[in-house]
Design an enzyme around this catalytic site. Structure first.
Site, PDB file in Angstrom:
ATOM      1  CE  LYS A 130     -42.892 -33.376 -18.685  1.00  0.00           C
ATOM      2  NZ  LYS A 130     -43.379 -34.599 -18.097  1.00  0.00           N
TER       3      LYS A 130
ATOM      4  CB  CYS B 241     -48.116 -35.013 -20.804  1.00  0.00           C
ATOM      5  SG  CYS B 241     -48.879 -35.172 -19.191  1.00  0.00           S
TER       6      CYS B 241
HETATM    7  N1  SAJ Z   1     -49.842 -44.103 -27.494  1.00  0.00           N
HETATM    8  C1  SAJ Z   1     -49.921 -44.672 -28.775  1.00  0.00           C
HETATM    9  N2  SAJ Z   1     -48.988 -45.578 -29.154  1.00  0.00           N
HETATM   10  C2  SAJ Z   1     -47.965 -45.966 -28.322  1.00  0.00           C
HETATM   11  C3  SAJ Z   1     -47.872 -45.383 -27.025  1.00  0.00           C
HETATM   12  C4  SAJ Z   1     -48.820 -44.446 -26.639  1.00  0.00           C
HETATM   13  O1  SAJ Z   1     -50.832 -44.367 -29.560  1.00  0.00           O
HETATM   14  O2  SAJ Z   1     -47.169 -46.829 -28.736  1.00  0.00           O
HETATM   15  C5  SAJ Z   1     -50.856 -43.100 -27.054  1.00  0.00           C
HETATM   16  C6  SAJ Z   1     -51.654 -43.528 -25.826  1.00  0.00           C
HETATM   17  O3  SAJ Z   1     -52.717 -44.363 -26.155  1.00  0.00           O
HETATM   18  C7  SAJ Z   1     -52.115 -42.187 -25.301  1.00  0.00           C
HETATM   19  C8  SAJ Z   1     -50.946 -41.255 -25.623  1.00  0.00           C
HETATM   20  O4  SAJ Z   1     -50.185 -41.923 -26.632  1.00  0.00           O
HETATM   21  O5  SAJ Z   1     -53.273 -41.722 -25.973  1.00  0.00           O
HETATM   22  C9  SAJ Z   1     -50.061 -40.916 -24.443  1.00  0.00           C
HETATM   23  O6  SAJ Z   1     -49.867 -42.054 -23.597  1.00  0.00           O
HETATM   24  P1  SAJ Z   1     -48.466 -42.426 -22.911  1.00  0.00           P
HETATM   25  O7  SAJ Z   1     -48.667 -43.657 -22.113  1.00  0.00           O
HETATM   26  O8  SAJ Z   1     -47.396 -42.462 -23.944  1.00  0.00           O
HETATM   27  O9  SAJ Z   1     -48.089 -41.171 -21.995  1.00  0.00           O
HETATM   28  P2  SAJ Z   1     -48.842 -40.269 -20.864  1.00  0.00           P
HETATM   29  O10 SAJ Z   1     -49.405 -39.060 -21.536  1.00  0.00           O
HETATM   30  O11 SAJ Z   1     -49.754 -41.076 -20.023  1.00  0.00           O
HETATM   31  O12 SAJ Z   1     -47.545 -39.833 -19.959  1.00  0.00           O
HETATM   32  C10 SAJ Z   1     -46.443 -39.162 -20.567  1.00  0.00           C
HETATM   33  C11 SAJ Z   1     -45.146 -39.888 -20.158  1.00  0.00           C
HETATM   34  N3  SAJ Z   1     -44.034 -39.403 -20.983  1.00  0.00           N
HETATM   35  C12 SAJ Z   1     -43.240 -40.263 -21.663  1.00  0.00           C
HETATM   36  O13 SAJ Z   1     -43.420 -41.457 -21.674  1.00  0.00           O
HETATM   37  C13 SAJ Z   1     -42.087 -39.668 -22.421  1.00  0.00           C
HETATM   38  C14 SAJ Z   1     -44.876 -39.618 -18.674  1.00  0.00           C
HETATM   39  O14 SAJ Z   1     -43.631 -40.187 -18.278  1.00  0.00           O
HETATM   40  C15 SAJ Z   1     -44.871 -38.107 -18.415  1.00  0.00           C
HETATM   41  O15 SAJ Z   1     -44.631 -37.827 -17.038  1.00  0.00           O
HETATM   42  C16 SAJ Z   1     -46.235 -37.581 -18.777  1.00  0.00           C
HETATM   43  O16 SAJ Z   1     -46.427 -37.805 -20.174  1.00  0.00           O
HETATM   44  C17 SAJ Z   1     -46.266 -36.092 -18.438  1.00  0.00           C
HETATM   45  O17 SAJ Z   1     -46.869 -35.751 -17.400  1.00  0.00           O
HETATM   46  O18 SAJ Z   1     -45.629 -35.301 -19.144  1.00  0.00           O
END
Ligand code: SAJ
Length: 413
Positions: free
Chosen positions: A211, A265
């Site tokens: 995880k 997360c």
């Molecule tokens: N972000 C970027 N560039 C990208 C992708 C995301 O800057 O190309 C930023 C987003 O804007 C945001 C942050 O990263 O600020 C996180 O967003 P996210 O959509 O990547 O993830 P979370 O935090 O909403 O959810 C994550 C997910 N983990 C993964 O994709 C590996 C989700 O599956 C997990 O269950 C969750 O964390 C968790 O609870 O751990």
């Protein structure tokens, strides 16, 4: 095999899990320390916004399958989904898991299953088994190495994406890590009640690391995109072009730069790896530092540009931590706008279509105002795109002409 399940912690993971079990025929006792949450759920309402959750909760409560209370009651299985927040020293605060162990321990009996869903540092689930054992010396637990422990303990980390929780809770594959003999198999039986994805069995510590590894992988990849974008700024070339072109390679998939990494997360979990193995986890730490440095970088760039205007007006598009949600917690966009406001850089026209009023941290500065995106862009000298909300697609490129534009997400690329 399971007729009653007790879910402790009715937050973003616990409540959807409780609702999924209840709508699949299990009697669920939901436990939360917050009496407001308990009352809302018993009234058939969800205490936060997540697509399809409210209807699942109201249906489960109406059917008499889901009931909330403030203390665990006897059940066949116990799911613990409490917060494991990051502390000042960047280690996990396990006090909520410890408190859950103390209360669940009171009602355990032979044959029960205890599952930790909270994202946790490696070793926590074995520790949970020890804590439970201390509370119940009359029962045997899997960390003791017994062939058939009275109580089985496992770690099944949640992996759902906020905004898609009710879909992914059913469709995602699950990693199911047991502490000892028979634990993972029994936990798999519980998830198979509602999960359609595959349940992959392993030991608890491997599941914990898997995880953390998933979220650190994403963090490192976002850090790479962010670093690349700063390199391109330095060289005066467009990072969006570079990424699009590089991604035409069959084995390259660079993520999108942004104003920083928000949410509860990805910006947190990698630190659990760093604290578990500080000497080895150099890249993980560096990625965190790169992403945490992004808001300051954006603020610096905006301040420099705004300084070229007399009484500058700055449009800030987006406040939430990612696109198409209303969640402002741990949001780099909010951090950036707050810093600009505190530094009194100019008048700030903030557009965030998912909220009705600005948070107090912004209103008290006296320089920020919530307006619609078209107005913000029209009246601004400097436009800063912070969140790639679909709602901003309506802003025409022609409206940006003659303005200084910072597109932190490559939205208009
Ligand atoms: N972000 C970027 N560039 C990208 C992708 C995301 O800057 O190309 C930023 C987003 O804007 C945001 C942050 O990263 O600020 C996180 O967003 P996210 O959509 O990547 O993830 P979370 O935090 O909403 O959810 C994550 C997910 N983990 C993964 O994709 C590996 C989700 O599956 C997990 O269950 C969750 O964390 C968790 O609870 O751990």
């Amino acid at each position: 095999m399971f007729s009653t399940v007790c879910v402790t912690g009715l937050g973003y993971i616990g409540l959807p899990t409780a609702a999924a079990l209840a709508t699949n025929g299990i009697d669920v006792i939901g436990v939360d320390v917050n009496p407001v949450t308990v009352d809302l759920i018993n009234a058939g309402r969800a205490p936060f916004v997540e697509p399809d959750l409210a209807v699942a909760v109201s249906g489960a409560v109406a059917m008499g399958r889901l009931r909330a209370t403030t203390a665990p009651e006897p059940a066949d299985a116990f799911v613990i989904a409490v917060p494991t927040p990051l502390q000042e020293d960047r280690t996990a605060d396990l006090s909520y898991v410890r408190a859950a162990a103390a209360s669940v321990g009171q009602v355990l009996k032979t044959g029960d299953l205890v599952i930790l869903e909270s994202t946790s540092p490696p070793g926590t689930t074995v520790e949970l088994s020890r804590w439970l054992g201390k509370h119940r010396p009359d029962l045997t637990f899997p960390h003791e190495g017994a062939d058939a422990p009275d109580v089985r303990v496992a770690h099944c980390p949640e992996r759902v994406l906020p905004g898609r929780t009710m879909i992914e809770i059913v469709t995602n594959d699950r990693v199911v890590g047991g502490v000892g003999e028979g634990c993972a198999e029994r936990a798999r039986a519980l998830y198979q009640v509602f999960a359609k994805g595959e349940c992959l069995l392993t030991d608890a510590t491997t599941a914990e690391m898997a995880k953390l590894g998933e979220n650190a992988f994403r963090d490192i990849n976002i850090a790479f995109a962010n670093e690349l974008s700063m390199v391109c700024d330095q060289l005066g070339i467009d990072a969006g072009d570079v990424i699009d072109l590089a991604n035409r390679h069959p084995r390259v998939d660079i993520l999108r730069p942004g104003p920083g990494v928000g949410g509860h997360c990805i910006a947190v979990d990698p630190w659990f790896i760093v604290s578990a193995a500080p000497r080895q986890a150099r890249l993980v730490r560096l990625a965190r530092e790169v992403n945490d440095g992004r808001p300051d970088y954006v603020v610096g760039e905006v301040v420099d540009t705004a300084g070229r205007f007399k009484d500058p007006v700055i449009a800030c598009l987006g406040l939430s931590f990612k696109a198409n949600i209303d969640d402002l917690r741990e949001s780099p966009a909010l951090q950036i706008v707050t810093r600009l406001a505190e530094r009194q850089v100019g008048r700030l026209l903030v557009a965030e279509p998912h909220i009705k009023e600005l948070p107090e941290s912004l209103t008290r500065t006296g320089v920020a105002e919530l307006v619609d995106a078209a107005t913000a862009v029209r009246d601004a000298d400097v436009v800063v795109l912070l969140v790639d909300h679909d709602a901003f697609r309506g802003v025409k490129r022609t409206a940006l002409r003659g303005k200084a534009v910072f597109d932190t997400r490559g939205f208009w690329h």
